[in-house]
Design an enzyme around this catalytic site. Structure first.
Site, PDB file in Angstrom:
ATOM      1  N   CYS A  39       0.835  -1.203   0.000  1.00  0.00           N
ATOM      2  CA  CYS A  39       0.000   0.000   0.000  1.00  0.00           C
ATOM      3  C   CYS A  39       0.871   1.255   0.000  1.00  0.00           C
ATOM      4  O   CYS A  39       1.528   1.550  -0.985  1.00  0.00           O
ATOM      5  CB  CYS A  39      -0.980  -0.047   1.171  1.00  0.00           C
ATOM      6  SG  CYS A  39      -2.406   1.041   0.972  1.00  0.00           S
ATOM      7  N   HIS A  86      -3.921  -5.582   1.417  1.00  0.00           N
ATOM      8  CA  HIS A  86      -3.705  -5.896   2.830  1.00  0.00           C
ATOM      9  C   HIS A  86      -4.211  -7.315   3.119  1.00  0.00           C
ATOM     10  O   HIS A  86      -5.110  -7.801   2.448  1.00  0.00           O
ATOM     11  CB  HIS A  86      -4.455  -4.909   3.722  1.00  0.00           C
ATOM     12  CG  HIS A  86      -3.888  -3.523   3.701  1.00  0.00           C
ATOM     13  ND1 HIS A  86      -2.693  -3.192   4.291  1.00  0.00           N
ATOM     14  CD2 HIS A  86      -4.367  -2.374   3.144  1.00  0.00           C
ATOM     15  CE1 HIS A  86      -2.457  -1.906   4.114  1.00  0.00           C
ATOM     16  NE2 HIS A  86      -3.464  -1.390   3.418  1.00  0.00           N
TER      17      HIS A  86
END
Length: 491
Positions: free
Chosen positions: A328, A432
């Site tokens: 991310c 994630h």
């Protein structure tokens, strides 16, 4: 009356854990239970099936209750992006960034969202287990409170106060907290729980008797110190897993605004992985894999990276054949630049980043929130992978022509994610939870170790279930569940 609220004398008194334990206890008794936290402040979050965002603790408590994640479980989520400000998320969606003083005035509006969510849960569930935040005795936060007694008085629900005896001063904590409440609030308190006790319970009995006589409130149980209880952490980064006989060494950069560090719990618990977090002023040292994690304020955190020796160490690590994984915000730092023209996370509109991979990132006001699945190809085989996305940035450039994973389906119609460099040394993904699937985690670790790691994968989901069952067993053994049931049901 089927709502029970757990408040604590301090942060980290055990509120989250007790609520998770009670959710599993009552779920095992065939109650339909919902966890609930009116207001949460945390950088660790989870994505619901409907594409909303809630605190990690409520996601764990939902697993404990055997129910699907729902934005009503955590109607207000605050994600700090500075010492004085936070992103405000209501019913799973970010509405704005606010400074603390402005949010204090906004609490009256936020309370309406809290009561709406609670009302829906009351109609849908047999029991609601509510977690407070911090302490109800914070004098400066009591006006317009929605996280503790402000909520409890609004819905007129019973309250249990939990205190951590391991911190010391447990009786002062409990009596002092109670005395700082109004008479109306004190009347809602139906008992105490003492947490993390070590030793002979007989030596504590005189103190328990005094507490009950002094306050007129029963002690509903004394929970023992549970060694090696490993559950998803909401705020504090869990301890490293440093092994002498290691097969793979991994360093995770501990960014000031690190988000979703639970991504790496599998590595921390893996029997053959030496995981450590690299803190402020520490050097990365000699490792096999460097992970740059997610960040709530990526430009600020990259400025922090530049202030350390880490940039030079990452480049030296790559020259010696090491692997780097960006997740991310960590992915964004690996590219050439990050732009934030709308001030979504920072007042800095543009920053030049590591430049290790050929792409750029621009932050936008629209946040991507979705659960996704697909396959990654780190070796000759396609490996199933699943997780969730929480990000404002979009990354584009030649590096994305060789993606990290291909989506089987994506709500936005996106077909792929991230990158793997041609030299196979650097990879990046917005996903994630990428290690939560055992097959995917095994493939990533084989990539990181050049195939030298034993294929002895750690199953996080199985481990989580074992820990929740252990917690529920302890709650049933050491708490007066019959009395807690009667309190919850208004009997």
């Amino acid at each position: 009356m089927k709502t029970l609220m757990v408040q604590g004398t301090t942060s980290d008194a055990g509120k989250s854990t007790l609520v998770a334990g009670l959710c599993r206890v009552f779920a095992r008794k065939n109650y339909k239970v919902a966890p609930f936290k009116p207001q949460n402040m945390a950088l660790n979050s989870a994505v619901t099936p409907c594409g909303g965002e809630i605190g990690r603790a409520q996601a764990l408590q939902a697993v404990a209750a055997n129910v699907a994640l729902d934005t009503d479980f955590n109607p207000i989520l605050l994600k700090p992006n500075s010492d004085t400000g936070a992103q405000v998320i209501i019913h799973g969606k970010a509405i704005s960034n606010m400074e603390a003083a402005k949010y204090h005035d906004y609490k009256k509006v936020a309370m309406e969202a809290v009561l709406q969510s609670h009302g829906r849960l009351v109609n849908a569930y047999d029991m609601i287990m509510v977690e407070g935040a911090g302490s109800p005795a914070e004098i400066n936060l009591r006006e317009n409170d929605i996280a503790n007694m402000g909520f409890a008085t609004q819905v007129n629900c019973p309250v249990i106060i939990i205190a951590d005896i391991d911190k010391g001063g447990v009786f002062a904590h409990l009596v002092g907290t109670l005395m700082l409440l109004s008479e109306e609030e004190q009347a809602l308190v139906k008992g105490f729980v003492i947490n993390r006790f070590r030793g002979d319970i007989g030596l504590l009995q005189s103190g328990l008797d005094w507490l009950e006589e002094r306050t007129g409130k029963p002690v509903l149980g004394v929970l023992p110190y549970l060694h090696s209880l490993n559950l998803d952490a909401e705020d504090a980064v869990a301890m490293d897993n440093v092994l002498e006989d290691k097969q793979l060494s991994v360093a995770v950069l501990l960014l000031p605004h690190i988000s979703n560090h639970t991504d790496f719990d599998v590595l921390r618990l893996h029997p053959n992985v030496d995981l450590r977090y690299v803190r402020h002023t520490q050097s990365i040292g000699s490792v096999d894999l460097i992970i740059i994690p997610g960040s709530k304020n990526v430009i600020s955190d990259f400025t922090f990276v530049q202030s350390q020796t880490w940039s030079a160490e990452i480049k030296r690590h790559l020259r010696y054949g090491g692997k780097v994984l960006g997740v991310c915000g960590g992915l964004q730092m690996l590219g050439k630049s990050i732009s934030d023209p709308l001030g979504v996370e920072s007042s800095v509109q543009h920053i030049t980043t590591l430049g290790l991979v050929d792409f750029t990132t621009q932050l936008s006001a629209q946040k991507t929130l979705t659960q996704v699945s697909g396959s990654c190809k780190l070796d000759d085989n396609d490996v199933a992978i699943a997780g969730y996305e929480i990000h404002c940035g979009q990354s584009h450039g030649p590096a994305m022509a060789r993606p990290f994973l291909y989506f089987s389906a994506h709500p936005n119609g996106t077909e792929q994610d991230g990158f793997i460099c041609d030299d196979n040394q650097i990879a990046g993904t917005y996903l994630h939870g990428l290690f939560d699937n055992t097959e995917a985690a095994s493939a990533i670790l084989r990539w990181a170790s050049e195939g030298h790691l034993d294929n002895d994968m750690f199953d996080l989901n199985k481990h989580r279930e074992t820990q929740l069952e252990r917690l529920a067993d302890v709650c049933e053994q050491y708490l007066d569940i019959t009395k807690i049931t009667a309190i919850t049901c208004g009997e």
